[in-house]
Design a protein around this motif. Structure first.
Motif, PDB file in Angstrom:
ATOM      1  N   GLY A  15     -10.065 -48.446 -16.993  1.00 49.00           N
ATOM      2  CA  GLY A  15      -8.765 -47.837 -16.774  1.00 49.00           C
ATOM      3  C   GLY A  15      -7.761 -48.043 -17.870  1.00 49.00           C
ATOM      4  N   GLU A  16      -8.186 -48.453 -19.048  1.00 55.18           N
ATOM      5  CA  GLU A  16      -7.235 -48.656 -20.131  1.00 55.18           C
ATOM      6  C   GLU A  16      -6.609 -47.340 -20.518  1.00 55.18           C
ATOM      7  OE1 GLU A  16      -9.451 -50.443 -23.260  1.00 55.18           O
ATOM      8  OE2 GLU A  16     -10.099 -52.108 -22.017  1.00 55.18           O
ATOM      9  N   SER A  17      -5.340 -47.396 -20.881  1.00 58.96           N
ATOM     10  CA  SER A  17      -4.640 -46.173 -21.278  1.00 58.96           C
ATOM     11  C   SER A  17      -5.009 -45.783 -22.702  1.00 58.96           C
ATOM     12  CB  SER A  17      -3.130 -46.371 -21.153  1.00 58.96           C
ATOM     13  OG  SER A  17      -2.708 -47.393 -22.014  1.00 58.96           O
ATOM     14  N   CYS A  18      -4.724 -44.512 -23.021  1.00 59.02           N
ATOM     15  CA  CYS A  18      -5.056 -43.966 -24.349  1.00 59.02           C
ATOM     16  C   CYS A  18      -4.299 -44.698 -25.441  1.00 59.02           C
ATOM     17  CB  CYS A  18      -4.683 -42.474 -24.443  1.00 59.02           C
ATOM     18  SG  CYS A  18      -5.535 -41.460 -23.258  1.00 59.02           S
ATOM     19  N   GLN A  25       1.670 -39.858 -22.841  1.00 59.03           N
ATOM     20  CA  GLN A  25       0.763 -40.889 -22.324  1.00 59.03           C
ATOM     21  C   GLN A  25       0.411 -40.618 -20.868  1.00 59.03           C
ATOM     22  OE1 GLN A  25      -0.933 -43.417 -23.726  1.00 59.03           O
ATOM     23  NE2 GLN A  25      -0.206 -42.698 -25.699  1.00 59.03           N
ATOM     24  N   ASP A  26       1.405 -40.192 -20.080  1.00 58.60           N
ATOM     25  CA  ASP A  26       1.147 -39.880 -18.670  1.00 58.60           C
ATOM     26  C   ASP A  26       0.164 -38.723 -18.528  1.00 58.60           C
ATOM     27  OD1 ASP A  26       2.898 -41.885 -17.941  1.00 58.60           O
ATOM     28  OD2 ASP A  26       4.554 -40.522 -17.481  1.00 58.60           O
ATOM     29  N   VAL A  27       0.360 -37.680 -19.336  1.00 62.33           N
ATOM     30  CA  VAL A  27      -0.526 -36.520 -19.281  1.00 62.33           C
ATOM     31  C   VAL A  27      -1.938 -36.917 -19.706  1.00 62.33           C
ATOM     32  CG1 VAL A  27      -1.023 -34.274 -20.340  1.00 62.33           C
ATOM     33  CG2 VAL A  27       1.295 -34.821 -19.594  1.00 62.33           C
ATOM     34  N   LEU A  28      -2.051 -37.654 -20.802  1.00 63.61           N
ATOM     35  CA  LEU A  28      -3.375 -38.073 -21.269  1.00 63.61           C
ATOM     36  C   LEU A  28      -4.069 -38.959 -20.244  1.00 63.61           C
ATOM     37  CD1 LEU A  28      -2.697 -38.744 -25.050  1.00 63.61           C
ATOM     38  CD2 LEU A  28      -4.040 -36.888 -24.058  1.00 63.61           C
ATOM     39  N   GLN A  29      -3.319 -39.873 -19.613  1.00 67.67           N
ATOM     40  CA  GLN A  29      -3.915 -40.746 -18.602  1.00 67.67           C
ATOM     41  C   GLN A  29      -4.409 -39.941 -17.402  1.00 67.67           C
ATOM     42  OE1 GLN A  29      -4.643 -43.927 -19.096  1.00 67.67           O
ATOM     43  NE2 GLN A  29      -5.713 -43.899 -17.147  1.00 67.67           N
TER      44      GLN A  29
END
Length: 78
Positions: free
Chosen positions: A75-78, A31-35
């Protein structure tokens, strides 16, 4: 009435990898990488809008960011 947002190419790619079982690993890390990459993609889209505007146009960075947020959900996360 709810606002319908589109998925960025990166989001579509991540979903396709996940559905094929190719996107694995620690969920938080992924999730961090995708964001992080979504933020890079957002900046590229905004820069493209600003670079391709008409010379007499009054489009600002804020206008381009607002367009992105309306189109892709901000800014919503994936």
């Amino acid at each position: 009435m709810t606002k319908e947002t589109k998925q960025t190419a990166l989001e579509q790619f991540a979903i396709a990898l996940y559905e094929k079982g190719l996107l694995i690993g620690n969920g938080d890390w992924m999730q961090d990488v995708l964001q992080e990459f979504k933020e890079i993609e957002k900046e590229h889209i905004i820069e493209s809008i600003l670079e391709n505007r008409n010379i007499t146009s009054q489009i600002t960075y804020k206008d381009a960011e607002q367009w992105y947020n309306n189109r892709f959900g901000g800014g919503e996360s994936c």
